[in-house]
Motif scaffolding. Sequence first.
Motif, PDB file in Angstrom:
ATOM      1  N   ALA A 141       1.141  -1.145  -0.080  1.00 46.69           N
ATOM      2  CA  ALA A 141      -0.006   0.020  -0.027  1.00 46.69           C
ATOM      3  C   ALA A 141       0.984   1.266   0.009  1.00 46.69           C
ATOM      4  O   ALA A 141       1.734   1.696  -1.134  1.00 46.69           O
ATOM      5  CB  ALA A 141      -0.948  -0.122   1.237  1.00 46.69           C
ATOM      6  N   LEU A 142       0.817   1.883   1.043  1.00 49.98           N
ATOM      7  CA  LEU A 142       1.630   3.166   1.111  1.00 49.98           C
ATOM      8  C   LEU A 142       2.613   3.202   2.142  1.00 49.98           C
ATOM      9  O   LEU A 142       2.852   1.988   2.657  1.00 49.98           O
ATOM     10  CB  LEU A 142       0.488   4.345   1.519  1.00 49.98           C
ATOM     11  N   GLU A 143       3.408   4.192   2.282  1.00 43.22           N
ATOM     12  CA  GLU A 143       4.684   4.500   3.314  1.00 43.22           C
ATOM     13  C   GLU A 143       4.233   4.213   4.588  1.00 43.22           C
ATOM     14  O   GLU A 143       3.375   4.392   5.083  1.00 43.22           O
ATOM     15  CB  GLU A 143       5.413   5.540   3.192  1.00 43.22           C
ATOM     16  N   HIS A 144       5.195   3.676   5.448  1.00 44.84           N
ATOM     17  CA  HIS A 144       5.175   3.684   7.117  1.00 44.84           C
ATOM     18  C   HIS A 144       4.016   3.123   7.469  1.00 44.84           C
ATOM     19  O   HIS A 144       3.261   3.678   8.385  1.00 44.84           O
ATOM     20  CB  HIS A 144       5.358   5.012   7.610  1.00 44.84           C
ATOM     21  N   GLN A 145       3.813   1.849   7.118  1.00 47.30           N
ATOM     22  CA  GLN A 145       2.673   1.019   7.787  1.00 47.30           C
ATOM     23  C   GLN A 145       3.061   0.117   8.794  1.00 47.30           C
ATOM     24  O   GLN A 145       2.190  -0.051   9.395  1.00 47.30           O
ATOM     25  CB  GLN A 145       2.070   0.160   6.447  1.00 47.30           C
ATOM     26  N   ILE A 146       4.265  -0.375   8.708  1.00 47.90           N
ATOM     27  CA  ILE A 146       4.598  -1.074   9.992  1.00 47.90           C
ATOM     28  C   ILE A 146       5.676  -0.065  10.566  1.00 47.90           C
ATOM     29  O   ILE A 146       6.782   0.413   9.954  1.00 47.90           O
ATOM     30  CB  ILE A 146       5.599  -2.398   9.396  1.00 47.90           C
ATOM     31  N   THR A 147       5.234   0.198  11.916  1.00 50.37           N
ATOM     32  CA  THR A 147       5.833   1.127  12.759  1.00 50.37           C
ATOM     33  C   THR A 147       6.412   0.655  14.076  1.00 50.37           C
ATOM     34  O   THR A 147       6.111  -0.622  14.288  1.00 50.37           O
ATOM     35  CB  THR A 147       4.903   2.224  12.903  1.00 50.37           C
ATOM     36  N   GLY A 148       7.033   1.423  14.761  1.00 54.81           N
ATOM     37  CA  GLY A 148       7.517   1.088  16.067  1.00 54.81           C
ATOM     38  C   GLY A 148       6.220   0.688  16.870  1.00 54.81           C
ATOM     39  O   GLY A 148       6.369  -0.209  18.063  1.00 54.81           O
ATOM     40  N   ALA A 149       4.952   1.259  16.568  1.00 52.71           N
ATOM     41  CA  ALA A 149       3.900   0.842  17.288  1.00 52.71           C
ATOM     42  C   ALA A 149       3.241  -0.623  17.257  1.00 52.71           C
ATOM     43  O   ALA A 149       2.696  -1.312  18.065  1.00 52.71           O
ATOM     44  CB  ALA A 149       2.790   2.049  17.182  1.00 52.71           C
ATOM     45  N   ASN A 150       3.416  -0.932  15.930  1.00 52.90           N
ATOM     46  CA  ASN A 150       2.817  -2.211  15.565  1.00 52.90           C
ATOM     47  C   ASN A 150       3.818  -3.554  15.191  1.00 52.90           C
ATOM     48  O   ASN A 150       3.574  -4.534  15.138  1.00 52.90           O
ATOM     49  CB  ASN A 150       1.849  -2.047  14.497  1.00 52.90           C
ATOM     50  N   ALA A 151       4.940  -3.104  14.817  1.00 58.92           N
ATOM     51  CA  ALA A 151       6.168  -4.013  14.652  1.00 58.92           C
ATOM     52  C   ALA A 151       6.363  -5.097  15.436  1.00 58.92           C
ATOM     53  O   ALA A 151       6.247  -6.444  14.860  1.00 58.92           O
ATOM     54  CB  ALA A 151       7.573  -3.429  14.394  1.00 58.92           C
ATOM     55  N   SER A 152       6.169  -5.185  16.862  1.00 63.94           N
ATOM     56  CA  SER A 152       6.248  -6.095  17.681  1.00 63.94           C
ATOM     57  C   SER A 152       5.047  -7.189  17.756  1.00 63.94           C
ATOM     58  O   SER A 152       5.206  -8.465  18.065  1.00 63.94           O
ATOM     59  CB  SER A 152       6.461  -5.848  19.077  1.00 63.94           C
ATOM     60  N   GLN A 153       3.920  -6.847  16.965  1.00 68.76           N
ATOM     61  CA  GLN A 153       2.920  -7.672  16.715  1.00 68.76           C
ATOM     62  C   GLN A 153       2.852  -8.363  15.445  1.00 68.76           C
ATOM     63  O   GLN A 153       1.908  -9.110  15.117  1.00 68.76           O
ATOM     64  CB  GLN A 153       1.561  -6.716  16.607  1.00 68.76           C
ATOM     65  N   ILE A 154       3.752  -8.005  14.360  1.00 69.12           N
ATOM     66  CA  ILE A 154       3.928  -8.828  13.179  1.00 69.12           C
ATOM     67  C   ILE A 154       4.283 -10.094  13.561  1.00 69.12           C
ATOM     68  O   ILE A 154       5.150 -10.724  14.146  1.00 69.12           O
ATOM     69  CB  ILE A 154       4.903  -7.983  12.371  1.00 69.12           C
ATOM     70  N   LYS A 155       3.453 -11.095  13.186  1.00 67.12           N
ATOM     71  CA  LYS A 155       3.546 -12.601  12.944  1.00 67.12           C
ATOM     72  C   LYS A 155       4.243 -13.354  11.898  1.00 67.12           C
ATOM     73  O   LYS A 155       4.643 -14.541  11.898  1.00 67.12           O
ATOM     74  CB  LYS A 155       2.287 -13.105  13.726  1.00 67.12           C
ATOM     75  N   ALA A 156       4.217 -12.651  10.876  1.00 63.09           N
ATOM     76  CA  ALA A 156       4.930 -13.507   9.467  1.00 63.09           C
ATOM     77  C   ALA A 156       6.621 -13.367   9.866  1.00 63.09           C
ATOM     78  O   ALA A 156       6.863 -13.057  10.814  1.00 63.09           O
ATOM     79  CB  ALA A 156       4.617 -12.269   8.497  1.00 63.09           C
TER      80      ALA A 156
END
Length: 419
Positions: A297-312
């Motif tokens: 999509a667009l820039e800055h979708q994975i940030t310091g706020a949600n990166a720890s929740q990424i499960k891939a």
Amino acid sequence: MAEKTDGVNLWQAVVEQLDHLASLLQLDPGVHAILREPKRALEVSIPVKMDDGSLKIFKGFRVHHNLNRGPGKGGIRYHPEVTLDEIKALAALMTWKCAVVDLPYGGAKGGVICDPKKLSPKELEGLTRRYTSELIPLLGPERDIPAPDVGTNSQVMAWIMDTFSMDKGYSVPSVVTGKPLSIGGSQGREGATARGCVFSLLEALKVLGQSPESQSVVIQGFGNVGRHVALDLYERGFQIIGISDSQGGIYNPQGLNPQELYECKLKTGSVVHFPQGERITNQELLELECDILVPAALEHQITGANASQIKAQLIVEGANGPTTPEADQILEEKGIFVIPDILANAGGVVVSYFEWVQGLQAYFWSYEEVDQKLERLMRKAFLDVYELAQKKKVSMRLAAHMIAVSRVAEATRLRGIYP
């Protein structure tokens, strides 16, 4: 758009990243200083006569970051949140992207602050032609070759090509890429960015010793890149479990058929109306349990706020700059394998290069020839980056930028300073 919700300015992030690379590569201070600034940045006023008879002024930009390896190459986006800082950042990323896949181009980018969805075809054409006329001093097959980006398409490229050609007095098809086939476009250009992502992903799975058939995939974005990635991976046996567009996402752990999803989007305007799945937000989509995540999509979708929740376990960056520097560090600490944007989504500029070459020669290739050349180039670029990452024990992103910056720095050093 350069300023995101987490407060990160994309241009500042690009400069900080370059500063870090300059230290690692022990760049000459003079070369480093040149690479920190765009070569030129043009801001233009675009008066457009609207359908209701009123006159509206739009603002547009075109930035050349570095042209030492060749003419400027980069898309033009139409979006209400375009800023000059965003365009500067994306031009720099184009410099690195062209260099990492070893194309003879420099980096450029353009944008107009507008919402193309709210413009009639006539208004869109008027805006495009006036914007092009303001850029003519910068454009040309040997100077700067635009391409489609967010909010633009092959029709917009046709208008740009025609406007430039009318000014010159003869047809100049190679002034843009991403054109319709009937006026000098290339076979395989549509979906090329997505196929580049897929070829990068397949090469990653090979070096990681994993089988495509066992992989679950989540894709953020269902535009040109996301849709074609979904269709390609689905045909190859991957299980697509989540897809989103600007209005939200749809999730089905049993799998989604992207062609049926696309037909639903055409009828209803969004994937969220697809009946065979659960409606979720874009943020929830990014945090789904899956093997492969494709932010397209667009820039800055994975940030310091949600990166720890990424499960891939594997991220393929189909968008430009979807991950902030803070998030990137978190992903690395989590051991997530990231194929960075300047490598993963370079397929579009690679086939744009093929289109430009074909246009200059007035000799065109078949789809199979284009796809074979794209696959060969993308797989080589991936392995170059992977081998350096393994050798230096650094991330794929750092390795890709080390290769890119080194190539541009070398060209800058060899050419020297004029006069």
